[in-house]
Design an enzyme around this catalytic site. Structure first.
Site, PDB file in Angstrom:
ATOM      1  N   THR A  14       0.841  -1.210   0.000  1.00  0.00           N
ATOM      2  CA  THR A  14       0.000   0.000   0.000  1.00  0.00           C
ATOM      3  C   THR A  14       0.871   1.254   0.000  1.00  0.00           C
ATOM      4  O   THR A  14       0.680   2.164  -0.810  1.00  0.00           O
ATOM      5  CB  THR A  14      -0.897  -0.010   1.262  1.00  0.00           C
ATOM      6  OG1 THR A  14      -1.668  -1.203   1.250  1.00  0.00           O
ATOM      7  CG2 THR A  14      -1.812   1.191   1.298  1.00  0.00           C
ATOM      8  N   GLY A 134       0.095   9.102   9.772  1.00  0.00           N
ATOM      9  CA  GLY A 134       0.135   9.104   8.306  1.00  0.00           C
ATOM     10  C   GLY A 134       0.523  10.453   7.717  1.00  0.00           C
ATOM     11  O   GLY A 134       1.617  10.953   7.953  1.00  0.00           O
ATOM     12  N   GLU A 190      -2.859  -2.823   9.694  1.00  0.00           N
ATOM     13  CA  GLU A 190      -1.530  -3.441   9.747  1.00  0.00           C
ATOM     14  C   GLU A 190      -1.620  -4.870   9.207  1.00  0.00           C
ATOM     15  O   GLU A 190      -2.715  -5.450   9.139  1.00  0.00           O
ATOM     16  CB  GLU A 190      -1.036  -3.480  11.197  1.00  0.00           C
ATOM     17  CG  GLU A 190      -0.785  -2.114  11.795  1.00  0.00           C
ATOM     18  CD  GLU A 190       0.188  -1.290  10.976  1.00  0.00           C
ATOM     19  OE1 GLU A 190       1.330  -1.716  10.779  1.00  0.00           O
ATOM     20  OE2 GLU A 190      -0.196  -0.215  10.508  1.00  0.00           O
ATOM     21  N   LYS A 205       2.763   4.547  18.139  1.00  0.00           N
ATOM     22  CA  LYS A 205       2.825   5.953  17.704  1.00  0.00           C
ATOM     23  C   LYS A 205       2.939   6.883  18.912  1.00  0.00           C
ATOM     24  O   LYS A 205       3.673   7.879  18.873  1.00  0.00           O
ATOM     25  CB  LYS A 205       1.583   6.290  16.881  1.00  0.00           C
ATOM     26  CG  LYS A 205       1.567   5.572  15.541  1.00  0.00           C
ATOM     27  CD  LYS A 205       0.176   5.596  14.936  1.00  0.00           C
ATOM     28  CE  LYS A 205       0.139   4.970  13.556  1.00  0.00           C
ATOM     29  NZ  LYS A 205      -1.209   4.649  13.123  1.00  0.00           N
TER      30      LYS A 205
END
Ligand SMILES: NC(=O)c1ccc[n+]([C@@H]2O[C@H](COP(=O)([O-])OP(=O)(O)OC[C@H]3O[C@@H](n4cnc5c(N)ncnc54)[C@H](O)[C@@H]3O)[C@@H](O)[C@H]2O)c1
Ligand SMILES: N[C@@H](CCO)C(=O)O
Ligand code: NA
Length: 436
Positions: A14, A134, A190, A205
């Site tokens: 991706t 992201g 994921e 994160k």
């Protein structure tokens, strides 16, 4: 005009395909920004059949380590994921003086102290904007834009898959399983989606964010973690009735006592901005002692938004090649020698309001016993709702408490669960109010 900067793209899923697309789509803008071209020369992938981008002129193999060692690769982009080969690839690049740009938050959160130390020792750049939220440039914002502040806390929606699932369950009435399956098809999840739904990815994160916000070593083991897999459609509906939305939040706070790090589903009042952030979108709110509160919002997963962050890191890398390390922005926001471990606080000592849903027998005196038990524990109730049972069914009681330490709430909850009329299947979710 300088020679092109040659990129080895490790991974063509991706994100990897997104990187190819964005580099091509914005080639002219990128060249205008850095004065040279960014060109992918090598790609490593294990499943070439998934690719739909043109690979003309690129050397493709399934051997990432050989790609990294190629003289035809100046910079390595690691978008394979996982720990083992990804770590070897990252360290091999650093050893050869090749900067690395990675989206791999799992690797950084769990092995980052070693990897960042190796990069600092070698004086090699390491970009990881894509690893957190992201496409939102949150790493750059915290590390550079907010560098004039002492950052006291940050919180937000930092897993797109969970926010997508919760939104689909809330707005479309979709089941958890169907919403997760759609998130996987859309490329948000994921490789192991339990990382998403059990809060592991958000904890990765948060670990990275806390490190760059507070100047502490990466402390993944200190993140208290709860996922969304036990959130039911009933909880979502009751929360809506009470004026709340359920979100998976990552929260990092610093006080004089130390740092607390937690990821958990949270009821957020529906008039607050974060409650309105839906779908794959992420949102992070940062509190600095000079700026006050600042918010960041944007797509947190998916090929092109993640590639936007990778390409921005590649541009930074290209601009800083040849600049001595001491003159560059420190990779983890603080000078490597100035990182300082702070006490990491246990979640049992954290205060928050709670949502509690109980399944109870349809008997007189039940409400009184519940409120009485909480009152004996010195916990006050802010809101309460009782749902009439259908014939021969149990009743539902849901309430929201005022702020209380987790250890105290859990002790009171155990007393409630021991009451003879309380059935199995209770649910407890924290409630947070965002002060602006
Ligand atoms: N998908 C997203 O929205 C997103 C967003 C931010 C960060 N990330 C992170 O980016 C990374 C990649 O995610 P993705 O969704 O693109 O994954 P993906 O599964 O779609 O793609 C992984 C790619 O790496 C290749 N690969 C895996 N192991 C390999 C090996 N040993 N040798 C050579 N190639 C190998 C696979 O063949 C595939 O091409 C992960 O670390 C993920 O956490 C993903
Ligand atoms: N699986 C991650 C990808 C982005 O890091 C998410 O859903 O947020
Ligand atoms: Na980002």
């Amino acid at each position: 005009m300088s020679t092109p900067l040659k990129i080895g793209l490790m991974g063509l899923g991706t994100v990897g395909q997104g990187v190819l697309r964005v580099l091509r789509k914005n080639a002219d803008e990128i060249e205008r920004r850095i004065g040279r071209k960014l060109v992918v020369t090598h790609i490593a992938t294990k499943d070439l059949d998934r690719n739909s981008e043109s690979l003309e002129g690129i050397t493709v193999s399934d051997d990432a380590l050989t790609c990294v060692r190629s003289a035809d690769v100046d910079v390595v982009v690691e978008v394979m994921g996982g720990y083992n080969i990804a770590k070897q690839v990252t360290l091999a690049a650093i050893e050869r003086g090749k900067p690395v740009v990675t989206a791999n938050k799992a690797l950084l959160a769990e092995h980052g102290n070693e990897i960042f130390a190796a990069a600092a020792k070698a004086g090699v750049g390491l970009g990881f904007e894509a690893a957190v939220a992201g496409g939102i440039p949150i790493i750059k914002a915290v590390r550079e834009g907010l560098a004039g502040n002492r950052i006291d806390s940050l919180a937000g929606i930092i897993n797109g898959t969970c926010n997508y699932i919760l939104t689909q369950m809330t707005v479309k009435g979709q089941t958890f399983a169907d919403a997760l399956s759609d998130a996987q098809k859309l490329g948000y999840a994921e490789a192991d989606p339990t990382f998403d739904v059990e809060g592991v990815d958000a904890a990765h994160k948060l670990t990275i964010l806390a490190s760059i916000a507070f100047g502490i070593p990466l402390s993944f083991g200190a993140v208290a973690r709860e996922g969304i897999s036990k959130i039911t459609a009933q909880d979502i509906q009751i929360a809506l009735t009470l004026g709340y939305r359920i979100k998976l939040l990552g929260i990092a706070q610093r006080s004089d006592a130390g740092v607390s790090l937690r990821v958990h589903p949270t009821l957020v009042p529906d008039d607050q901005l974060i409650a309105k952030v839906d779908g794959v979108v992420n949102a992070v709110v940062v509190n600095g002692n000079a700026v006050g509160q600042v918010g960041f919002y944007g797509r947190g997963a998916g090929g092109d938004p993640t590639a936007s962050a990778i390409v921005a890191d590649l541009i930074d890398v290209a601009r800083s090649l040849g600049v001595p390390q001491a003159q560059r922005v420190p990779v983890l926001a603080f000078q490597p020698g100035a990182m300082k471990a702070l006490p990491l606080l246990a979640i049992a000592d954290i205060e928050s309001c709670y949502y509690l849903r109980l399944r109870v027998a349809d008997e007189p005196g039940v409400l009184k016993a519940i409120t009485g038990t909480l009152a004996e524990s010195d916990i006050s109730i802010e809101a309460i709702l009782q749902k009439e049972p259908r014939e021969h069914e149990d009743a539902t009681v849901a309430l929201i408490t005022s702020a209380v330490k987790e250890s105290k709430f859990d002790a009171a909850m155990q007393r409630l669960l021991a009451l003879p009329f309380v059935r199995e299947g209770a649910s407890r979710i924290r409630v947070e109010h965002f002060k602006s």
